[in-house]
Design a protein around this motif. Sequence first.
Motif, PDB file in Angstrom:
ATOM      1  N   PRO A   1       0.827  -1.199   0.000  1.00  0.00           N
ATOM      2  CA  PRO A   1       0.000   0.000   0.000  1.00  0.00           C
ATOM      3  C   PRO A   1       0.867   1.256   0.000  1.00  0.00           C
ATOM      4  N   ALA A   2       0.309   2.346  -0.468  1.00  0.00           N
ATOM      5  CA  ALA A   2       1.080   3.591  -0.589  1.00  0.00           C
ATOM      6  C   ALA A   2       1.557   4.118   0.759  1.00  0.00           C
ATOM      7  N   HIS A   3       0.870   3.744   1.846  1.00  0.00           N
ATOM      8  CA  HIS A   3       1.243   4.297   3.153  1.00  0.00           C
ATOM      9  C   HIS A   3       2.339   3.497   3.858  1.00  0.00           C
TER      10      HIS A   3
ATOM     11  N   ALA B   1      11.159   3.768   4.608  1.00  0.00           N
ATOM     12  CA  ALA B   1      12.307   3.142   5.280  1.00  0.00           C
ATOM     13  C   ALA B   1      12.236   1.620   5.215  1.00  0.00           C
ATOM     14  N   ILE B   2      11.024   1.079   5.192  1.00  0.00           N
ATOM     15  CA  ILE B   2      10.863  -0.374   5.062  1.00  0.00           C
ATOM     16  C   ILE B   2      11.234  -0.806   3.653  1.00  0.00           C
ATOM     17  N   LEU B   3      10.693  -0.116   2.644  1.00  0.00           N
ATOM     18  CA  LEU B   3      10.941  -0.489   1.255  1.00  0.00           C
ATOM     19  C   LEU B   3      12.403  -0.285   0.879  1.00  0.00           C
ATOM     20  N   ASP B   4      13.092   0.617   1.564  1.00  0.00           N
ATOM     21  CA  ASP B   4      14.508   0.845   1.279  1.00  0.00           C
ATOM     22  C   ASP B   4      15.370  -0.358   1.636  1.00  0.00           C
ATOM     23  N   ARG B   5      14.835  -1.290   2.417  1.00  0.00           N
ATOM     24  CA  ARG B   5      15.587  -2.502   2.752  1.00  0.00           C
ATOM     25  C   ARG B   5      15.595  -3.505   1.597  1.00  0.00           C
ATOM     26  N   ALA B   6      14.796  -3.246   0.557  1.00  0.00           N
ATOM     27  CA  ALA B   6      14.766  -4.116  -0.607  1.00  0.00           C
ATOM     28  C   ALA B   6      15.873  -3.745  -1.582  1.00  0.00           C
ATOM     29  N   ARG B   7      16.150  -4.638  -2.528  1.00  0.00           N
ATOM     30  CA  ARG B   7      17.105  -4.337  -3.588  1.00  0.00           C
ATOM     31  C   ARG B   7      16.637  -3.122  -4.371  1.00  0.00           C
TER      32      ARG B   7
ATOM     33  N   ILE C   1       5.254  -2.197  -6.634  1.00  0.00           N
ATOM     34  CA  ILE C   1       3.899  -1.977  -7.124  1.00  0.00           C
ATOM     35  C   ILE C   1       3.039  -1.492  -5.957  1.00  0.00           C
ATOM     36  N   LEU C   2       2.557  -0.262  -6.038  1.00  0.00           N
ATOM     37  CA  LEU C   2       1.715   0.290  -4.988  1.00  0.00           C
ATOM     38  C   LEU C   2       0.271  -0.142  -5.236  1.00  0.00           C
ATOM     39  N   CYS C   3      -0.302  -0.824  -4.265  1.00  0.00           N
ATOM     40  CA  CYS C   3      -1.667  -1.319  -4.397  1.00  0.00           C
ATOM     41  C   CYS C   3      -2.199  -1.640  -3.003  1.00  0.00           C
ATOM     42  N   ASP C   4      -3.515  -1.841  -2.930  1.00  0.00           N
ATOM     43  CA  ASP C   4      -4.149  -2.104  -1.640  1.00  0.00           C
ATOM     44  C   ASP C   4      -4.511  -3.564  -1.427  1.00  0.00           C
ATOM     45  N   THR C   5      -4.271  -4.390  -2.438  1.00  0.00           N
ATOM     46  CA  THR C   5      -4.579  -5.821  -2.325  1.00  0.00           C
ATOM     47  C   THR C   5      -3.410  -6.630  -2.873  1.00  0.00           C
ATOM     48  N   PRO C   6      -3.234  -7.842  -2.380  1.00  0.00           N
ATOM     49  CA  PRO C   6      -2.126  -8.676  -2.861  1.00  0.00           C
ATOM     50  C   PRO C   6      -2.377  -9.154  -4.279  1.00  0.00           C
ATOM     51  N   PRO C   7      -1.350  -9.574  -4.993  1.00  0.00           N
ATOM     52  CA  PRO C   7      -1.528 -10.075  -6.360  1.00  0.00           C
ATOM     53  C   PRO C   7      -2.353 -11.361  -6.356  1.00  0.00           C
ATOM     54  N   VAL C   8      -3.102 -11.575  -7.437  1.00  0.00           N
ATOM     55  CA  VAL C   8      -3.964 -12.757  -7.509  1.00  0.00           C
ATOM     56  C   VAL C   8      -3.330 -13.871  -8.332  1.00  0.00           C
TER      57      VAL C   8
ATOM     58  N   ALA D   1       6.909 -15.076 -11.433  1.00  0.00           N
ATOM     59  CA  ALA D   1       8.219 -15.717 -11.347  1.00  0.00           C
ATOM     60  C   ALA D   1       9.043 -15.097 -10.226  1.00  0.00           C
ATOM     61  N   GLY D   2       9.776 -15.954  -9.530  1.00  0.00           N
ATOM     62  CA  GLY D   2      10.675 -15.466  -8.502  1.00  0.00           C
ATOM     63  C   GLY D   2       9.988 -15.253  -7.169  1.00  0.00           C
ATOM     64  N   LEU D   3      10.564 -14.361  -6.368  1.00  0.00           N
ATOM     65  CA  LEU D   3      10.065 -14.083  -5.029  1.00  0.00           C
ATOM     66  C   LEU D   3       9.283 -12.774  -5.030  1.00  0.00           C
ATOM     67  N   THR D   4       8.014 -12.865  -4.664  1.00  0.00           N
ATOM     68  CA  THR D   4       7.139 -11.699  -4.569  1.00  0.00           C
ATOM     69  C   THR D   4       6.771 -11.478  -3.106  1.00  0.00           C
ATOM     70  N   ILE D   5       6.871 -10.237  -2.646  1.00  0.00           N
ATOM     71  CA  ILE D   5       6.525  -9.883  -1.268  1.00  0.00           C
ATOM     72  C   ILE D   5       5.262  -9.036  -1.273  1.00  0.00           C
ATOM     73  N   TRP D   6       4.312  -9.401  -0.427  1.00  0.00           N
ATOM     74  CA  TRP D   6       3.130  -8.575  -0.205  1.00  0.00           C
ATOM     75  C   TRP D   6       3.235  -7.992   1.201  1.00  0.00           C
ATOM     76  N   VAL D   7       3.391  -6.672   1.279  1.00  0.00           N
ATOM     77  CA  VAL D   7       3.587  -5.991   2.563  1.00  0.00           C
ATOM     78  C   VAL D   7       2.233  -5.554   3.083  1.00  0.00           C
ATOM     79  N   GLU D   8       1.932  -5.994   4.300  1.00  0.00           N
ATOM     80  CA  GLU D   8       0.679  -5.615   4.952  1.00  0.00           C
ATOM     81  C   GLU D   8       0.975  -4.746   6.155  1.00  0.00           C
ATOM     82  N   TRP D   9       0.223  -3.637   6.249  1.00  0.00           N
ATOM     83  CA  TRP D   9       0.349  -2.770   7.444  1.00  0.00           C
ATOM     84  C   TRP D   9      -0.929  -1.977   7.590  1.00  0.00           C
ATOM     85  N   ALA D  10      -1.540  -2.103   8.726  1.00  0.00           N
ATOM     86  CA  ALA D  10      -2.819  -1.412   8.969  1.00  0.00           C
ATOM     87  C   ALA D  10      -2.585   0.086   9.108  1.00  0.00           C
TER      88      ALA D  10
END
Length: 253
Positions: free
Chosen positions: A215-217, A221-227, A233-240, A244-253
């Motif tokens: 999500p955009a919010h 600092a968290i996303l900066d820990r990624a490569r 991809i900014l979105c409010d729901t996880p991919p359906v 390929a590869g490793l996909t992370i879905w970040v959840e934060w209320a």
Amino acid sequence: MHSLPLFVRLAGRPVMLLGEGEPADAKRRLLERAGAVIVGEEASAALAIVAIEDEAEAQAAIARLQARGVLINAVDRPDRCDFTLPAIIDRSPVLIAIGTGGASAGLAAALRQRLEALLPATLGPLADRLYALRAAIRLAFPALDTRRRALGAAFAQGGALDPLAAPPEAVETWLATPTAPIDRLVPLRLRSADPDDLTLGEARALALADRIYAPAHVPAAILDRARADAVRILCDTPPVTREAGLTIWVEWA
């Protein structure tokens, strides 16, 4: 990030060194290890180290060099530095640089001493073996993304090529039974906005991720820990769909 760390090849290249005494001698030894050709102010060079103790003389030299467009490291004058020299851990060809932006050379040195004890002498030979077998690695994993993911899994803690444990000959063993990495979707549920609250596993997943849905919010600092090259991809729901590869879905209320 206050500075962009760079590794500059200085072998055979001129670097100005101004000053006398132990600070200048220490910089001279470092430049000589890097193979630089040490010259004076009258020469032409892209980099200069000013290790002059007298304040007025040092400031005058800095002004002259900056007027020429020379990048400067001014010893004990961090506010006048265009670049700083880090504490270095040398496991050639692996080099680890620790910098504080001039805030505290003592802190950088203390960190170097701690990390030195963690890094085995086999780290350099392991890197040399990987370089020697790079053609075989490309043959085993022709696609760039697949190769990067396979190496990432092998380099993980406890992996076949764990940098802190694997001997150089482990590369051949790993190549003898190449395994393509598994496509995965991993949820990451944040507990706070502080990246230091990430578990080791969560931080490792971010570092290895090919893409991150968030999500955009979610704090930057968290996303900066990624490569840096991981797709975001900014979105409010996880991919359906599984990608390929490793996909992370970040959840934060």
